[in-house]
Design a protein around this motif. Structure first.
Motif, PDB file in Angstrom:
ATOM      1  N   ALA A 445      55.083  88.695 -99.696  1.00 13.05           N
ATOM      2  CA  ALA A 445      53.628  88.454 -99.654  1.00 13.05           C
ATOM      3  C   ALA A 445      53.072  88.710 -98.255  1.00 13.05           C
ATOM      4  O   ALA A 445      51.962  89.239 -98.103  1.00 13.05           O
ATOM      5  CB  ALA A 445      53.324  87.022-100.087  1.00 13.05           C
ATOM      6  N   TYR A 446      53.842  88.353 -97.228  1.00 15.31           N
ATOM      7  CA  TYR A 446      53.395  88.571 -95.850  1.00 15.31           C
ATOM      8  C   TYR A 446      53.171  90.057 -95.579  1.00 15.31           C
ATOM      9  O   TYR A 446      52.289  90.425 -94.779  1.00 15.31           O
ATOM     10  CB  TYR A 446      54.418  87.999 -94.873  1.00 15.31           C
ATOM     11  N   ALA A 447      53.947  90.902 -96.247  1.00 16.31           N
ATOM     12  CA  ALA A 447      53.805  92.347 -96.063  1.00 16.31           C
ATOM     13  C   ALA A 447      52.577  92.911 -96.765  1.00 16.31           C
ATOM     14  O   ALA A 447      52.299  94.111 -96.636  1.00 16.31           O
ATOM     15  CB  ALA A 447      55.065  93.058 -96.573  1.00 16.31           C
ATOM     16  N   GLN A 448      51.857  92.080 -97.475  1.00 13.69           N
ATOM     17  CA  GLN A 448      50.624  92.483 -98.160  1.00 13.69           C
ATOM     18  C   GLN A 448      49.460  91.702 -97.547  1.00 13.69           C
ATOM     19  O   GLN A 448      49.166  90.586 -97.970  1.00 13.69           O
ATOM     20  CB  GLN A 448      50.723  92.190 -99.658  1.00 13.69           C
ATOM     21  N   PRO A 449      48.807  92.248 -96.531  1.00 10.61           N
ATOM     22  CA  PRO A 449      47.789  91.500 -95.783  1.00 10.61           C
ATOM     23  C   PRO A 449      46.711  90.859 -96.651  1.00 10.61           C
ATOM     24  O   PRO A 449      46.293  89.722 -96.373  1.00 10.61           O
ATOM     25  CB  PRO A 449      47.205  92.564 -94.847  1.00 10.61           C
ATOM     26  N   ALA A 450      46.279  91.529 -97.692  1.00 12.44           N
ATOM     27  CA  ALA A 450      45.213  90.964 -98.529  1.00 12.44           C
ATOM     28  C   ALA A 450      45.706  89.732 -99.271  1.00 12.44           C
ATOM     29  O   ALA A 450      44.997  88.714 -99.357  1.00 12.44           O
ATOM     30  CB  ALA A 450      44.702  92.014 -99.519  1.00 12.44           C
ATOM     31  N   VAL A 451      46.915  89.804 -99.795  1.00 10.31           N
ATOM     32  CA  VAL A 451      47.485  88.659-100.514  1.00 10.31           C
ATOM     33  C   VAL A 451      47.715  87.497 -99.554  1.00 10.31           C
ATOM     34  O   VAL A 451      47.401  86.339 -99.854  1.00 10.31           O
ATOM     35  CB  VAL A 451      48.802  89.047-101.205  1.00 10.31           C
ATOM     36  N   TRP A 452      48.261  87.814 -98.381  1.00  9.83           N
ATOM     37  CA  TRP A 452      48.540  86.761 -97.397  1.00  9.83           C
ATOM     38  C   TRP A 452      47.255  86.076 -96.945  1.00  9.83           C
ATOM     39  O   TRP A 452      47.204  84.841 -96.867  1.00  9.83           O
ATOM     40  CB  TRP A 452      49.285  87.353 -96.208  1.00  9.83           C
ATOM     41  N   ALA A 453      46.237  86.847 -96.667  1.00  8.43           N
ATOM     42  CA  ALA A 453      44.954  86.264 -96.261  1.00  8.43           C
ATOM     43  C   ALA A 453      44.380  85.381 -97.363  1.00  8.43           C
ATOM     44  O   ALA A 453      43.788  84.327 -97.090  1.00  8.43           O
ATOM     45  CB  ALA A 453      43.970  87.365 -95.896  1.00  8.43           C
ATOM     46  N   GLN A 454      44.563  85.804 -98.608  1.00 15.65           N
ATOM     47  CA  GLN A 454      44.078  85.003 -99.734  1.00 15.65           C
ATOM     48  C   GLN A 454      44.792  83.649 -99.783  1.00 15.65           C
ATOM     49  O   GLN A 454      44.155  82.604 -99.995  1.00 15.65           O
ATOM     50  CB  GLN A 454      44.307  85.762-101.045  1.00 15.65           C
ATOM     51  N   LEU A 455      46.123  83.659 -99.588  1.00 20.01           N
ATOM     52  CA  LEU A 455      46.885  82.412 -99.577  1.00 20.01           C
ATOM     53  C   LEU A 455      46.424  81.500 -98.444  1.00 20.01           C
ATOM     54  O   LEU A 455      46.253  80.281 -98.629  1.00 20.01           O
ATOM     55  CB  LEU A 455      48.376  82.702 -99.425  1.00 20.01           C
ATOM     56  N   GLN A 456      46.218  82.079 -97.277  1.00 22.59           N
ATOM     57  CA  GLN A 456      45.759  81.282 -96.138  1.00 22.59           C
ATOM     58  C   GLN A 456      44.392  80.660 -96.404  1.00 22.59           C
ATOM     59  O   GLN A 456      44.174  79.466 -96.157  1.00 22.59           O
ATOM     60  CB  GLN A 456      45.695  82.157 -94.881  1.00 22.59           C
ATOM     61  N   GLN A 457      43.477  81.467 -96.893  1.00 22.33           N
ATOM     62  CA  GLN A 457      42.111  80.989 -97.114  1.00 22.33           C
ATOM     63  C   GLN A 457      42.073  79.892 -98.182  1.00 22.33           C
ATOM     64  O   GLN A 457      41.374  78.894 -98.034  1.00 22.33           O
ATOM     65  CB  GLN A 457      41.202  82.156 -97.517  1.00 22.33           C
ATOM     66  N   ARG A 458      42.824  80.095 -99.265  1.00 20.26           N
ATOM     67  CA  ARG A 458      42.844  79.090-100.315  1.00 20.26           C
ATOM     68  C   ARG A 458      43.456  77.791 -99.810  1.00 20.26           C
ATOM     69  O   ARG A 458      42.982  76.694-100.104  1.00 20.26           O
ATOM     70  CB  ARG A 458      43.613  79.615-101.535  1.00 20.26           C
ATOM     71  N   GLY A 459      44.509  77.901 -99.006  1.00 21.48           N
ATOM     72  CA  GLY A 459      45.127  76.707 -98.442  1.00 21.48           C
ATOM     73  C   GLY A 459      44.192  75.955 -97.518  1.00 21.48           C
ATOM     74  O   GLY A 459      44.092  74.727 -97.576  1.00 21.48           O
ATOM     75  N   MET A 460      43.500  76.694 -96.664  1.00 14.31           N
ATOM     76  CA  MET A 460      42.591  76.047 -95.710  1.00 14.31           C
ATOM     77  C   MET A 460      41.385  75.428 -96.402  1.00 14.31           C
ATOM     78  O   MET A 460      40.717  74.541 -95.843  1.00 14.31           O
ATOM     79  CB  MET A 460      42.151  77.056 -94.652  1.00 14.31           C
ATOM     80  N   ALA A 461      41.101  75.882 -97.623  1.00 17.19           N
ATOM     81  CA  ALA A 461      39.962  75.338 -98.370  1.00 17.19           C
ATOM     82  C   ALA A 461      40.299  74.050 -99.100  1.00 17.19           C
ATOM     83  O   ALA A 461      39.393  73.381 -99.621  1.00 17.19           O
ATOM     84  CB  ALA A 461      39.465  76.380 -99.373  1.00 17.19           C
ATOM     85  N   GLN A 462      41.587  73.673 -99.141  1.00 20.02           N
ATOM     86  CA  GLN A 462      41.971  72.447 -99.837  1.00 20.02           C
ATOM     87  C   GLN A 462      41.402  71.220 -99.105  1.00 20.02           C
ATOM     88  O   GLN A 462      41.327  71.194 -97.885  1.00 20.02           O
ATOM     89  CB  GLN A 462      43.489  72.330 -99.926  1.00 20.02           C
ATOM     90  N   ASN A 463      41.021  70.220 -99.883  1.00 12.08           N
ATOM     91  CA  ASN A 463      40.437  69.010 -99.306  1.00 12.08           C
ATOM     92  C   ASN A 463      41.341  67.816 -99.577  1.00 12.08           C
ATOM     93  O   ASN A 463      41.264  67.182-100.634  1.00 12.08           O
ATOM     94  CB  ASN A 463      39.041  68.761 -99.888  1.00 12.08           C
ATOM     95  N   PHE A 464      42.236  67.547 -98.639  1.00 13.38           N
ATOM     96  CA  PHE A 464      43.089  66.366 -98.735  1.00 13.38           C
ATOM     97  C   PHE A 464      42.565  65.321 -97.753  1.00 13.38           C
ATOM     98  O   PHE A 464      43.209  64.982 -96.763  1.00 13.38           O
ATOM     99  CB  PHE A 464      44.542  66.733 -98.424  1.00 13.38           C
ATOM    100  N   SER A 465      41.390  64.813 -98.033  1.00 13.18           N
ATOM    101  CA  SER A 465      40.748  63.900 -97.104  1.00 13.18           C
ATOM    102  C   SER A 465      41.198  62.460 -97.339  1.00 13.18           C
ATOM    103  O   SER A 465      41.541  62.067 -98.463  1.00 13.18           O
ATOM    104  CB  SER A 465      39.225  63.979 -97.249  1.00 13.18           C
ATOM    105  N   TRP A 466      41.175  61.683 -96.271  1.00 12.66           N
ATOM    106  CA  TRP A 466      41.455  60.261 -96.405  1.00 12.66           C
ATOM    107  C   TRP A 466      40.317  59.541 -97.121  1.00 12.66           C
ATOM    108  O   TRP A 466      40.526  58.453 -97.667  1.00 12.66           O
ATOM    109  CB  TRP A 466      41.707  59.642 -95.041  1.00 12.66           C
ATOM    110  N   ALA A 467      39.144  60.137 -97.147  1.00 12.85           N
ATOM    111  CA  ALA A 467      38.023  59.512 -97.859  1.00 12.85           C
ATOM    112  C   ALA A 467      38.343  59.372 -99.339  1.00 12.85           C
ATOM    113  O   ALA A 467      38.040  58.346 -99.971  1.00 12.85           O
ATOM    114  CB  ALA A 467      36.750  60.330 -97.665  1.00 12.85           C
ATOM    115  N   ALA A 468      38.972  60.394 -99.918  1.00 19.62           N
ATOM    116  CA  ALA A 468      39.332  60.332-101.338  1.00 19.62           C
ATOM    117  C   ALA A 468      40.365  59.239-101.581  1.00 19.62           C
ATOM    118  O   ALA A 468      40.273  58.470-102.552  1.00 19.62           O
ATOM    119  CB  ALA A 468      39.865  61.683-101.795  1.00 19.62           C
ATOM    120  N   ALA A 469      41.372  59.165-100.703  1.00 16.19           N
ATOM    121  CA  ALA A 469      42.392  58.121-100.855  1.00 16.19           C
ATOM    122  C   ALA A 469      41.779  56.734-100.682  1.00 16.19           C
ATOM    123  O   ALA A 469      42.109  55.798-101.425  1.00 16.19           O
ATOM    124  CB  ALA A 469      43.508  58.341 -99.832  1.00 16.19           C
TER     125      ALA A 469
END
Length: 487
Positions: A445-469
């Motif tokens: 996946a790292y060798a495919q820049p578009a796929v890798w960027a998609q994984l990074q962006q989706r991960g950074m968009a996750q909301n694991f906030s302490w407010a929810a907990a």
């Protein structure tokens, strides 16, 4: 809603693992949600040093075999949270970490040291030490604070609701039965339905059997510990509690773990401006003596070096990782044989394998920010915070399908990639072959820049906030308030 949180560690004052991060962040999130929260902590040197404007609330005097015990109250300078501190120099003013001496062995009086913490917690909860503040809920964390629930249960007049959170069931606070008399509990508590465990007694079991509600730090782990595979011998106790056991996922403290504001990393960045991540990778490669090359996927490990964390699998998979063109960097300490083996791997593979023994909080930030992928191959994982930090930093996690890792990472199979829901790579069996295959998938996946960027962006968009907990914990507290405490 008045809540007393009890534990042995709090970030940034004392930290040996994720428990400290939880106690550093959850109280603040509960306060933000409207609760009146105070901490109760043992008087370790770093905790006393981090306590702002401490005052003596109560001169307890002699307790648990020592002549001088006081209850202090102040604020944690780093967070502003109000905290009680058990000032007992004989038990807490020691070198080493909270549980082990400088030689790495457990303190022989740990039963008294942490029974005192639990006893004081129960006294505060009963309004006996600070009449100006009596909690509605006593929330204790891990084995070190588990006895608090037993002391409350032993008091027929107790009105406080009790919650016990299991952070890691494998660490159970086991002590010799001959020392039970040191606890000051009725003899009936030395029973298989309370504390007794195969001829010894367990602080973990004290929490599991005496708290009104038991939580774990992820929903999947709550289900797992009711099974023989993950129950560490206490699965029967967990099953006996039935619906009283639930899981609430840990969160990420955005004030501490934020690539846009992190002063410990080489260059800040965000999901919309990722150049700083490339700079952080180059800086990390240079700092570790690795070949500075953006085309080589850099895998990192930030962990205790134990078999529980699956680090023996990483060692075994190093040949496949390097053959795939990857680099590996490890920070941690623990098992002496694992430390030695990783150090030898670095000597055999200079420039592509780097190891830093010990733990450095600031450098951990640099490891997570500078990595392309984060390895978390745990044999069991109650929640896991490293993969949450990795997601926040656009570092793709490679994890085993277990515990809280199931609840926080979406495997990048073809369907998930097509649906733009994938955030990392997962594997099942705890084997070298399974981990190596996950690494190969990651490198592909790292060798495919578009796929890798998609994984990074989706991960950074996750909301694991302490407010929810915090919202889930408040709902739990409110459901308990007013119910009777059984003795």
């Amino acid at each position: 809603m008045k809540v007393l949180q009890v534990g042995a560690e709090v970030f940034p004052l004392v930290k040996t693992g994720g428990l400290a991060d939880v106690l550093g962040a959850l109280p603040q999130a509960l306060v933000a949600a409207g609760a009146d929260v105070r901490l109760l902590l043992p008087g370790f040197p770093a905790i006393l040093a981090g306590l702002k404007t401490p005052t003596v609330v109560y001169e307890i005097g002699a307790a648990f075999g020592v002549a001088r015990v006081r209850l202090l109250c102040g604020t944690i300078a780093a967070s502003g949270v109000t905290a009680y501190v058990v000032d007992a120099p004989y038990y807490y003013q020691r070198a080493g970490n909270p549980y082990l001496g400088p030689d790495g062995t457990e303190w022989p009086d740990n039963a008294q040291r942490f029974a005192l913490l639990g006893w004081v917690a129960a006294q505060v909860a009963a309004g006996g030490l600070d009449p100006a503040w009596t909690p509605d809920v006593l929330h204790t964390h891990d084995w070190h604070a588990g006895m608090a629930c037993a002391y409350v249960a032993a008091n027929p007049g107790a009105k406080v609701a009790t919650v016990y959170t299991v952070h890691n069931l494998a660490y159970q606070g086991l002590f010799d039965a001959k020392d039970f008399h040191l606890l000051g509990l009725p003899v009936r508590f030395m029973d298989p339905t309370r504390l007794e465990y195969h001829g010894r007694f367990s602080f973990m079991k004290a929490g599991l059997t005496n708290a009104q509600r038991v939580t774990t730090v992820s929903p999947s782990y709550a289900a797992e510990i009711a099974t023989a595979e993950f129950g560490c011998g206490l699965d029967g106790v967990v099953r006996s509690r039935g619906a009283d056991v639930s899981g609430i996922l840990n969160g990420v403290d955005d004030a501490v773990w934020n690539p846009g504001t992190d002063k410990d990393i080489a260059s800040p960045y965000s999901a919309k401006a990722m150049a700083g991540k490339a700079a952080s990778k180059a800086a990390l490669q240079k700092a570790l003596g690795l070949r500075v090359d953006a085309t080589l996927p850099l895998f990192t490990v930030v962990s205790r070096l134990t078999q529980q964390k699956g680090l023996d699998l990483v060692l075994a998979a190093i040949p496949e990782m390097l053959a795939a063109g990857a680099q590996l960097a490890v920070q941690g300490s623990g098992d002496a044989e694992l430390e030695k083996a990783f150090t030898q791997a670095m000597a055999v593979h200079p420039g592509v394998v780097a190891v830093r023994l010990g733990y450095d909080e600031a450098f951990a930030h640099q490891m997570i920010a500078g990595a392309d992928a984060m390895l978390v191959p745990s044999r069991f994982e109650p929640c896991g915070l490293t993969q949450l930090y990795a997601l926040r930093y656009g570092t793709v996690p490679v994890v085993r399908r277990v515990g809280g890792l199931i609840d926080t990472v979406v495997d990048a199979d073809d369907a998930a990639v097509q649906a733009d829901s994938a955030t990392g790579f997962m594997f099942g069996p705890a084997t070298r072959e399974a981990l190596a295959l996950a690494v190969h998938r990651t490198v592909h996946a790292y060798a495919q820049p578009a796929v890798w960027a998609q994984l990074q962006q989706r991960g950074m968009a996750q909301n694991f906030s302490w407010a929810a907990a915090a919202t889930q914990y408040l709902d739990l507290y409110e459901s308990l308030c007013g119910s009777a405490v059984a003795s």
